[in-house]
Design a protein around this motif. Structure first.
Motif, PDB file in Angstrom:
ATOM      1  N   PHE A 282      44.585  -1.181  49.411  1.00  0.00           N
ATOM      2  CA  PHE A 282      43.723  -0.779  50.532  1.00  0.00           C
ATOM      3  C   PHE A 282      43.464   0.719  50.580  1.00  0.00           C
ATOM      4  CE2 PHE A 282      45.999  -4.644  51.684  1.00  0.00           C
ATOM      5  CZ  PHE A 282      44.917  -5.505  51.747  1.00  0.00           C
ATOM      6  N   ASP A 283      43.907   1.392  49.530  1.00  0.00           N
ATOM      7  CA  ASP A 283      43.759   2.842  49.539  1.00  0.00           C
ATOM      8  C   ASP A 283      42.304   3.280  49.562  1.00  0.00           C
ATOM      9  OD1 ASP A 283      46.420   3.034  49.558  1.00  0.00           O
ATOM     10  OD2 ASP A 283      46.662   3.968  47.590  1.00  0.00           O
ATOM     11  N   PHE A 284      41.397   2.422  49.043  1.00  0.00           N
ATOM     12  CA  PHE A 284      39.995   2.830  48.993  1.00  0.00           C
ATOM     13  C   PHE A 284      39.411   2.996  50.385  1.00  0.00           C
ATOM     14  CE2 PHE A 284      39.797  -1.731  49.299  1.00  0.00           C
ATOM     15  CZ  PHE A 284      38.710  -1.963  50.120  1.00  0.00           C
ATOM     16  N   LEU A 285      40.091   2.436  51.385  1.00  0.00           N
ATOM     17  CA  LEU A 285      39.606   2.580  52.762  1.00  0.00           C
ATOM     18  C   LEU A 285      39.814   4.015  53.253  1.00  0.00           C
ATOM     19  CD1 LEU A 285      40.882  -0.754  54.297  1.00  0.00           C
ATOM     20  CD2 LEU A 285      38.552  -0.184  53.595  1.00  0.00           C
ATOM     21  N   ARG A 286      40.843   4.653  52.708  1.00  0.00           N
ATOM     22  CA  ARG A 286      41.077   6.039  53.103  1.00  0.00           C
ATOM     23  C   ARG A 286      40.124   6.942  52.348  1.00  0.00           C
ATOM     24  NH1 ARG A 286      47.088   7.121  51.789  1.00  0.00           N
ATOM     25  NH2 ARG A 286      47.394   4.931  51.354  1.00  0.00           N
ATOM     26  N   ALA A 287      39.726   8.032  52.998  1.00  0.00           N
ATOM     27  CA  ALA A 287      38.866   8.985  52.295  1.00  0.00           C
ATOM     28  C   ALA A 287      39.692   9.630  51.183  1.00  0.00           C
ATOM     29  CB  ALA A 287      38.368  10.045  53.261  1.00  0.00           C
ATOM     30  N   ARG A 288      39.145   9.674  49.981  1.00  0.00           N
ATOM     31  CA  ARG A 288      39.881  10.294  48.884  1.00  0.00           C
ATOM     32  C   ARG A 288      39.855  11.806  49.048  1.00  0.00           C
ATOM     33  NH1 ARG A 288      41.758   8.310  44.310  1.00  0.00           N
ATOM     34  NH2 ARG A 288      41.408  10.254  43.181  1.00  0.00           N
ATOM     35  N   PRO A 289      41.018  12.443  48.977  1.00  0.00           N
ATOM     36  CA  PRO A 289      41.004  13.897  49.079  1.00  0.00           C
ATOM     37  C   PRO A 289      40.361  14.502  47.836  1.00  0.00           C
ATOM     38  CG  PRO A 289      43.203  13.108  48.531  1.00  0.00           C
ATOM     39  CD  PRO A 289      42.351  11.903  48.730  1.00  0.00           C
ATOM     40  N   LYS A 290      39.828  15.695  48.010  1.00  0.00           N
ATOM     41  CA  LYS A 290      39.244  16.395  46.857  1.00  0.00           C
ATOM     42  C   LYS A 290      40.372  16.811  45.925  1.00  0.00           C
ATOM     43  CE  LYS A 290      35.479  18.576  49.376  1.00  0.00           C
ATOM     44  NZ  LYS A 290      36.014  19.263  50.551  1.00  0.00           N
ATOM     45  N   ASN A 291      39.978  17.248  44.734  1.00  0.00           N
ATOM     46  CA  ASN A 291      40.980  17.759  43.809  1.00  0.00           C
ATOM     47  C   ASN A 291      41.393  19.157  44.269  1.00  0.00           C
ATOM     48  OD1 ASN A 291      42.385  18.898  41.681  1.00  0.00           O
ATOM     49  ND2 ASN A 291      41.290  17.654  40.174  1.00  0.00           N
ATOM     50  N   THR A 292      42.441  19.202  45.105  1.00  0.00           N
ATOM     51  CA  THR A 292      42.828  20.485  45.694  1.00  0.00           C
ATOM     52  C   THR A 292      43.524  21.384  44.689  1.00  0.00           C
ATOM     53  OG1 THR A 292      44.845  19.479  46.511  1.00  0.00           O
ATOM     54  CG2 THR A 292      43.000  19.595  48.040  1.00  0.00           C
ATOM     55  N   ALA A 293      44.130  20.794  43.654  1.00  0.00           N
ATOM     56  CA  ALA A 293      44.791  21.627  42.631  1.00  0.00           C
ATOM     57  C   ALA A 293      43.757  22.521  41.947  1.00  0.00           C
ATOM     58  CB  ALA A 293      45.493  20.755  41.611  1.00  0.00           C
ATOM     59  N   ALA A 294      42.552  21.968  41.717  1.00  0.00           N
ATOM     60  CA  ALA A 294      41.500  22.766  41.079  1.00  0.00           C
ATOM     61  C   ALA A 294      41.057  23.896  42.008  1.00  0.00           C
ATOM     62  CB  ALA A 294      40.316  21.881  40.715  1.00  0.00           C
ATOM     63  N   MET A 295      41.021  23.588  43.335  1.00  0.00           N
ATOM     64  CA  MET A 295      40.670  24.642  44.300  1.00  0.00           C
ATOM     65  C   MET A 295      41.708  25.756  44.274  1.00  0.00           C
ATOM     66  SD  MET A 295      39.627  22.249  47.536  1.00  0.00           S
ATOM     67  CE  MET A 295      39.775  23.563  48.740  1.00  0.00           C
ATOM     68  N   ALA A 296      42.976  25.354  44.236  1.00  0.00           N
ATOM     69  CA  ALA A 296      44.065  26.340  44.221  1.00  0.00           C
ATOM     70  C   ALA A 296      43.955  27.222  42.984  1.00  0.00           C
ATOM     71  CB  ALA A 296      45.420  25.634  44.244  1.00  0.00           C
ATOM     72  N   THR A 297      43.714  26.592  41.850  1.00  0.00           N
ATOM     73  CA  THR A 297      43.622  27.344  40.593  1.00  0.00           C
ATOM     74  C   THR A 297      42.489  28.357  40.652  1.00  0.00           C
ATOM     75  OG1 THR A 297      44.380  25.349  39.489  1.00  0.00           O
ATOM     76  CG2 THR A 297      43.482  27.064  38.087  1.00  0.00           C
ATOM     77  N   GLU A 298      41.349  27.908  41.154  1.00  0.00           N
ATOM     78  CA  GLU A 298      40.181  28.780  41.226  1.00  0.00           C
ATOM     79  C   GLU A 298      40.422  29.967  42.171  1.00  0.00           C
ATOM     80  OE1 GLU A 298      37.869  28.665  39.206  1.00  0.00           O
ATOM     81  OE2 GLU A 298      36.725  30.290  40.147  1.00  0.00           O
ATOM     82  N   ARG A 299      40.995  29.661  43.351  1.00  0.00           N
ATOM     83  CA  ARG A 299      41.254  30.738  44.320  1.00  0.00           C
ATOM     84  C   ARG A 299      42.243  31.745  43.748  1.00  0.00           C
ATOM     85  NH1 ARG A 299      43.713  28.055  49.011  1.00  0.00           N
ATOM     86  NH2 ARG A 299      43.643  30.085  50.019  1.00  0.00           N
ATOM     87  N   LEU A 300      43.277  31.224  43.076  1.00  0.00           N
ATOM     88  CA  LEU A 300      44.282  32.128  42.520  1.00  0.00           C
ATOM     89  C   LEU A 300      43.715  32.994  41.401  1.00  0.00           C
ATOM     90  CD1 LEU A 300      47.418  29.840  42.544  1.00  0.00           C
ATOM     91  CD2 LEU A 300      47.231  32.062  43.650  1.00  0.00           C
TER      92      LEU A 300
END
Lengths: 95, 270
Positions: free
Chosen positions: A4-22
Motif C-alpha cells: 500500500f506504499d503507493f498510496l503515500r506520496a513518494r518523497p523526492k530524492n533528498t540525498a541528491a538535494m543534499a549533495t547538490e547543496r553541499l
C-alpha cells in the motif's frame, strides 16, 4: 516497499538535494578559506565610506584576496547603481 | 617511530570516541603498542567507551601540570597487553591544555616506544580540537552522511591543511582520510541518504572505511567494550577492515549494499 506504499506520496530524492547543496556551499567556503580575518570588517567599513557618497546596495561590494604566485592581490569591486540618486555621486550626502 | 593519529570531525556525536577506541584496540590486537588520549577536557568519555572509568586516578591535565608522572596516568587495558588509555580531566577547563604540555607528553610516549598515539579530539574547532590535531602525522575525519556533518568536516579539512605542525613546517602536511559512520545502505539505496561516492566527491579525500549503522555500537558502549571486539557485528568487522587499511593492507569496502528483502517483507513492507 509494501503493497500500500503507493498510496503515500513518494518523497523526492533528498540525498541528491543534499549533495547538490553541499557541493555549492563547500565550494564557496573553500574559496574564502585562508583569506585574512579582517576582510568582513574591511568590507563593512568600506561600505560605510562609499555610502557617504553613493547610495549603494550592501551586496554591491565584492571583496576577495587572490594569490598569484608569491604575491597576494586584494580585489575590490563596487557595483554602482545605474542612475545616480538625488544626492549625486560627486557631492557628499548631507550626512 | 611513533605515529600520531588524530580522530576528529568538527561536529559532535558522529562517532569520534567510538572510532578512537576501536582503532586503538584494533592496532593493539595487531601487536602494536598504542596509547589513546582523550583531548575532551571537561567532558571525559573515552574511559567509559573503553570500560576503564573506575580506574582513572590521574588524567592528561595532571601529567601536563606535573602533578603526576605519565606512567601513573596511563591506564593499562585489561584485555590487551599493549594498550593504554590517558583520560581527559573532568574538572578543569580546556585552557588547562597547552601546546608545550601536549608536546612533552607525546615526546615521552615516543621515548617509551609507543608505535601509535591516537588523539581523540573534542567536537568543535576550539583549543582542545586544535591541540589534538596539531602534532598529528595522520588525520581521520569521522563523518556521517548528513549535511551538517559533511560541511563541518570540510571546515576541519581546511584546518588540518593549515593549522598543524606538519603544515607549518611545510613538509607536505598530514595524510587525511574520511571514515563514514552510521551508514545505512538501505536508505542510500532509497535515495534519502548520501552515498559513499557522494560524500567522497564533495570532500575530495580518500576513504579509510565505512561503518554501517548498527545497534551493536550502542550495546558495545553500554558494556564498555569497543565495538571492534564484537567480531560478529558488521560495525566491528568494518572497523577491523579500517585498521587493516591503516596498516597498509588492501581490503575491499564491505557493507555498502542494501540487504535483499524477503518476499514477505516486500509485500507487507517493514
Amino acid at each position: 516497499m509494501g503493497l500500500f506504499d503507493f498510496l503515500r506520496a513518494r518523497p523526492k530524492n533528498t540525498a541528491a538535494m543534499a549533495t547538490e547543496r553541499l557541493r555549492i556551499i563547500v565550494a564557496q567556503e573553500r574559496s574564502q578559506r585562508g583569506a585574512p580575518d579582517y576582510l568582513p570588517l574591511l568590507r563593512r567599513e568600506l561600505l560605510e565610506v562609499i555610502k557617504k557618497y553613493v547610495n549603494v546596495n550592501p551586496d554591491a561590494i565584492d571583496i576577495h584576496v587572490e594569490r598569484e604566485g608569491d604575491s597576494e592581490v586584494l580585489e575590490l569591486s563596487v557595483a554602482l547603481p545605474e542612475k545616480p540618486n538625488a544626492s549625486g555621486a560627486t557631492a557628499p550626502a548631507n550626512a | 617511530m611513533t605515529e600520531i593519529i588524530v580522530v576528529t570531525s568538527g561536529k559532535g556525536g558522529v562517532g569520534k570516541t567510538t572510532t578512537s577506541a576501536s582503532l586503538a584496540v584494533g592496532l593493539a590486537k595487531r601487536g602494536k603498542k598504542v596509547a589513546v588520549i582523550d583531548f575532551d577536557v571537561g567532558l571525559r568519555n573515552l574511559d567509559l567507551i573503553m570500560g576503564c572509568e573506575r580506574r582513572v586516578v590521574y588524567d592528561f591535565v595532571n601529567v601536563i601540570q606535573g602533578e603526576c608522572t605519565l606512567k601513573q596516568a596511563l591506564i593499562k587495558d585489561k584485555r590487551l597487553e599493549s594498550l593504554y588509555v590517558l583520560a581527559a580531566s573532568q574538572t578543569r577547563d580546556k585552557d588547562a591544555l597547552s601546546k608545550e604540555g601536549v608536546e612533552r607528553v607525546l615526546t615521552e610516549l615516543a621515548e617509551d616506544g609507543f608505535d601509535y598515539v591516537i588523539c581523540d579530539s573534542p567536537a568543535g574547532i576550539e583549543k582542545g580540537a586544535a591541540l589534538a590535531m596539531y602534532f598529528a602525522d595522520r588525520a581521520i575525519v569521522v563523518v556521517n552522511p548528513e549535511v551538517s556533518s559533511v560541511r563541518d568536516s570540510d571546515r576541519i579539512l581546511g584546518l588540518l591543511a593549515s593549522k598543524t605542525r606538519r603544515a607549518e613546517l611545510g613538509n607536505g602536511g598530514i595524510e587525511q582520510y574520511l571514515l563514514l559512520t552510521r551508514y545505512n545502505p538501505e536508505r542510500v539505496a532509497g535515495g534519502d541518504m548520501m552515498g559513499l561516492g557522494d560524500v567522497k566527491d564533495i570532500l575530495g579525500i580518500d576513504v579509510l572505511g565505512v561503518i554501517p549503522e548498527s545497534p551493536c555500537v550502542l550495546t558495545a558502549s553500554n558494556a564498555g567494550v569497543p565495538v571492534i571486539l564484537d567480531g560478529e557485528s558488521a560495525a566491528g568487522q568494518a572497523y577491523d577492515d579500517a585498521v587493516a587499511r591503516l596498516c597498509g593492507e588492501q581490503r575491499p569496502m564491505r557493507f555498502l549494499d542494501a540487504q535483499k528483502k524477503g518476499i514477505f517483507a516486500r509485500i507487507f513492507g517493514s
